[in-house]
Design a protein around this motif. Structure first.
Motif, PDB file in Angstrom:
ATOM      1  N   ILE A  12      39.077 -24.342   9.342  1.00 42.51           N
ATOM      2  CA  ILE A  12      39.419 -22.867   9.690  1.00 42.51           C
ATOM      3  C   ILE A  12      37.943 -22.099   9.949  1.00 42.51           C
ATOM      4  O   ILE A  12      37.585 -21.909   8.805  1.00 42.51           O
ATOM      5  N   LEU A  13      37.944 -21.411  11.093  1.00 46.25           N
ATOM      6  CA  LEU A  13      36.983 -20.495  11.158  1.00 46.25           C
ATOM      7  C   LEU A  13      37.552 -19.063  11.275  1.00 46.25           C
ATOM      8  O   LEU A  13      38.583 -18.737  11.669  1.00 46.25           O
ATOM      9  N   LEU A  14      36.734 -18.230  10.884  1.00 45.68           N
ATOM     10  CA  LEU A  14      37.068 -17.011  10.756  1.00 45.68           C
ATOM     11  C   LEU A  14      37.427 -16.287  12.124  1.00 45.68           C
ATOM     12  O   LEU A  14      38.359 -15.382  12.263  1.00 45.68           O
ATOM     13  N   ASP A  15      36.677 -16.775  13.048  1.00 42.01           N
ATOM     14  CA  ASP A  15      36.568 -16.291  14.637  1.00 42.01           C
ATOM     15  C   ASP A  15      38.384 -16.669  14.873  1.00 42.01           C
ATOM     16  O   ASP A  15      39.163 -15.921  15.519  1.00 42.01           O
ATOM     17  N   ASN A  16      38.874 -18.015  14.435  1.00 43.47           N
ATOM     18  CA  ASN A  16      40.100 -18.236  14.889  1.00 43.47           C
ATOM     19  C   ASN A  16      41.119 -17.780  14.309  1.00 43.47           C
ATOM     20  O   ASN A  16      42.150 -16.994  14.920  1.00 43.47           O
ATOM     21  N   ILE A  17      40.914 -17.193  12.979  1.00 43.84           N
ATOM     22  CA  ILE A  17      41.863 -16.420  12.102  1.00 43.84           C
ATOM     23  C   ILE A  17      41.944 -15.092  12.988  1.00 43.84           C
ATOM     24  O   ILE A  17      43.071 -14.337  13.115  1.00 43.84           O
ATOM     25  N   CYS A  18      40.912 -14.164  13.344  1.00 39.65           N
ATOM     26  CA  CYS A  18      40.882 -13.116  13.850  1.00 39.65           C
ATOM     27  C   CYS A  18      41.777 -13.298  15.293  1.00 39.65           C
ATOM     28  O   CYS A  18      42.404 -12.187  15.570  1.00 39.65           O
ATOM     29  N   PHE A  19      41.407 -14.354  16.069  1.00 35.55           N
ATOM     30  CA  PHE A  19      42.075 -14.355  17.305  1.00 35.55           C
ATOM     31  C   PHE A  19      43.665 -14.368  17.001  1.00 35.55           C
ATOM     32  O   PHE A  19      44.235 -13.804  17.706  1.00 35.55           O
ATOM     33  N   ILE A  20      44.082 -15.269  16.138  1.00 37.24           N
ATOM     34  CA  ILE A  20      45.600 -15.598  15.902  1.00 37.24           C
ATOM     35  C   ILE A  20      46.171 -14.221  15.615  1.00 37.24           C
ATOM     36  O   ILE A  20      47.374 -13.965  15.917  1.00 37.24           O
ATOM     37  N   PHE A  21      45.722 -13.541  14.513  1.00 37.74           N
ATOM     38  CA  PHE A  21      46.194 -12.375  14.049  1.00 37.74           C
ATOM     39  C   PHE A  21      45.690 -11.006  14.431  1.00 37.74           C
ATOM     40  O   PHE A  21      46.043  -9.916  14.081  1.00 37.74           O
ATOM     41  N   GLY A  22      45.145 -11.003  15.763  1.00 40.32           N
ATOM     42  CA  GLY A  22      44.443  -9.764  16.198  1.00 40.32           C
ATOM     43  C   GLY A  22      43.863  -8.795  15.434  1.00 40.32           C
ATOM     44  O   GLY A  22      44.182  -7.866  15.384  1.00 40.32           O
ATOM     45  N   THR A  23      42.990  -9.538  14.762  1.00 37.38           N
ATOM     46  CA  THR A  23      41.991  -8.399  14.055  1.00 37.38           C
ATOM     47  C   THR A  23      40.425  -8.965  14.083  1.00 37.38           C
ATOM     48  O   THR A  23      40.068  -9.558  15.040  1.00 37.38           O
ATOM     49  N   ASN A  24      39.686  -8.246  13.408  1.00 33.96           N
ATOM     50  CA  ASN A  24      38.117  -8.669  13.500  1.00 33.96           C
ATOM     51  C   ASN A  24      37.720  -9.143  12.090  1.00 33.96           C
ATOM     52  O   ASN A  24      38.311  -9.015  10.997  1.00 33.96           O
ATOM     53  N   LYS A  25      36.443  -9.533  12.208  1.00 32.29           N
ATOM     54  CA  LYS A  25      35.866 -10.308  11.010  1.00 32.29           C
ATOM     55  C   LYS A  25      35.656  -9.369   9.756  1.00 32.29           C
ATOM     56  O   LYS A  25      36.029  -9.266   8.705  1.00 32.29           O
ATOM     57  N   THR A  26      35.361  -8.088  10.146  1.00 31.19           N
ATOM     58  CA  THR A  26      34.860  -7.048   9.022  1.00 31.19           C
ATOM     59  C   THR A  26      36.304  -6.690   8.576  1.00 31.19           C
ATOM     60  O   THR A  26      36.532  -6.656   6.972  1.00 31.19           O
ATOM     61  N   THR A  27      37.312  -6.227   9.226  1.00 37.30           N
ATOM     62  CA  THR A  27      38.565  -5.888   8.725  1.00 37.30           C
ATOM     63  C   THR A  27      39.215  -7.127   7.866  1.00 37.30           C
ATOM     64  O   THR A  27      39.722  -6.747   6.656  1.00 37.30           O
ATOM     65  N   LEU A  28      39.130  -8.150   8.447  1.00 40.29           N
ATOM     66  CA  LEU A  28      39.686  -9.460   7.759  1.00 40.29           C
ATOM     67  C   LEU A  28      39.111  -9.621   6.502  1.00 40.29           C
ATOM     68  O   LEU A  28      39.895  -9.856   5.410  1.00 40.29           O
TER      69      LEU A  28
END
Length: 292
Positions: free
Chosen positions: A200-216
């Protein structure tokens, strides 16, 4: 002006505590039939156990809780291929609404699981270890502990019991087709919980859930008091510990199953988070329960 003070109505009152434990059972472990004059909360944090009690006989699985009533005969056993993580809390409480929790498992919500974790955290600040050895008739309190911590165990346990009583009543009146909306951070938490063995990569999570790393990262830490990476690693290590207790896969096979590219990185992470190498952990945990 004279004010009229009102008494509190306290239908849920925890008067005393017997014990509190977090067990990492080995597979095929079982307890003997037992009964005592206080309630016993049994919660499965991971895996499943088979319960054999006066009021309930059957499985207790992930995120489910049951509360044995005073003087109820009960025991538990672990299956051949499952090494579960289990919380047990013994306490005095004469609330009749708890009766139904001895007859049928209740599944905790995310918030209720956090409440139970808070009880355990407060408890470990008051009582002395070990918390993972069975059959301790007298848990010893520390000579010093944070101000009010003993009372906080009582208050948090009462709040938890009130929450599940309310939740049980609400579930009996709600429609089976009722859909509960889930916030994005809860959905991310669930996604990680269900897919942590994958890479699981942070970039993938951000893409799937429509957010960015800082907010996530900020939202996740605010909600769950840990970072995304630490949470993923904690899930991997918890699963690794269970697989080691089941004693069916080698350390290399477990490392691969959990998505690690290197057994050496897996071993370093495991030792950093547990204080033991995988082999040391297996030896200590099996000797603990095999002699009990």
């Amino acid at each position: 002006m004279k004010y009229l003070l009102k008494d509190f109505i306290t239908p849920v009152t925890v008067s005393r505590m017997a014990n509190l434990h977090y067990f990492e059972f080995i597979n095929e472990y079982h307890t003997v039939d037992d009964s005592h004059d206080f309630c016993e909360l049994l919660y499965v944090d991971r895996g499943s156990v088979t319960v054999n009690a006066d009021n309930y006989k059957g499985e207790l699985s992930d995120n489910q809780v049951i509360i044995h009533r005073p003087n109820e005969m009960h025991s538990l056993s672990c299956k051949q291929n499952i090494a579960p993580n289990v919380i047990i809390i013994g306490f005095e409480c004469l609330c009749p609404q708890l009766e139904s929790f001895s007859k049928k498992p209740f599944t905790l919500s995310t918030e209720q699981k956090k409440m139970l974790a808070d009880i355990m955290k407060e408890g470990t600040s008051v009582y002395t270890p070990p918390f993972d050895l069975p059959n301790i008739p007298d848990m010893i309190k520390r000579e010093e502990f944070p101000f009010g911590a003993d009372q906080m165990i009582k208050l948090k346990l009462e709040a938890f019991l009130i929450s599940i009583i309310r939740g049980n009543a609400a579930s009996q009146h709600s429609s089976k087709n009722e859909v509960h909306e889930q916030s994005r951070i809860e959905a991310i938490h669930q996604y990680i919980t269900e897919n942590y063995t994958e890479k699981i990569l942070l970039d993938n999570i951000c893409f799937i859930f429509g957010t960015n790393k800082t907010t996530l990262c900020q939202d996740f830490k605010n909600e769950y008091k840990t970072t995304v990476v630490n949470y993923i690693n904690s899930l991997k290590v918890k699963e690794a510990k269970a697989l080691l207790r089941e004693n069916k896969l080698s350390v290399t096979e477990i490392s691969e199953k959990l998505g690690f590219n290197s057994i050496h990185y897996f071993s370093r992470l495991f030792k950093r988070m547990t204080g033991h190498t995988p082999k040391e952990y297996t030896k200590s945990i099996r000797s603990k329960f095999e002699r009990s």
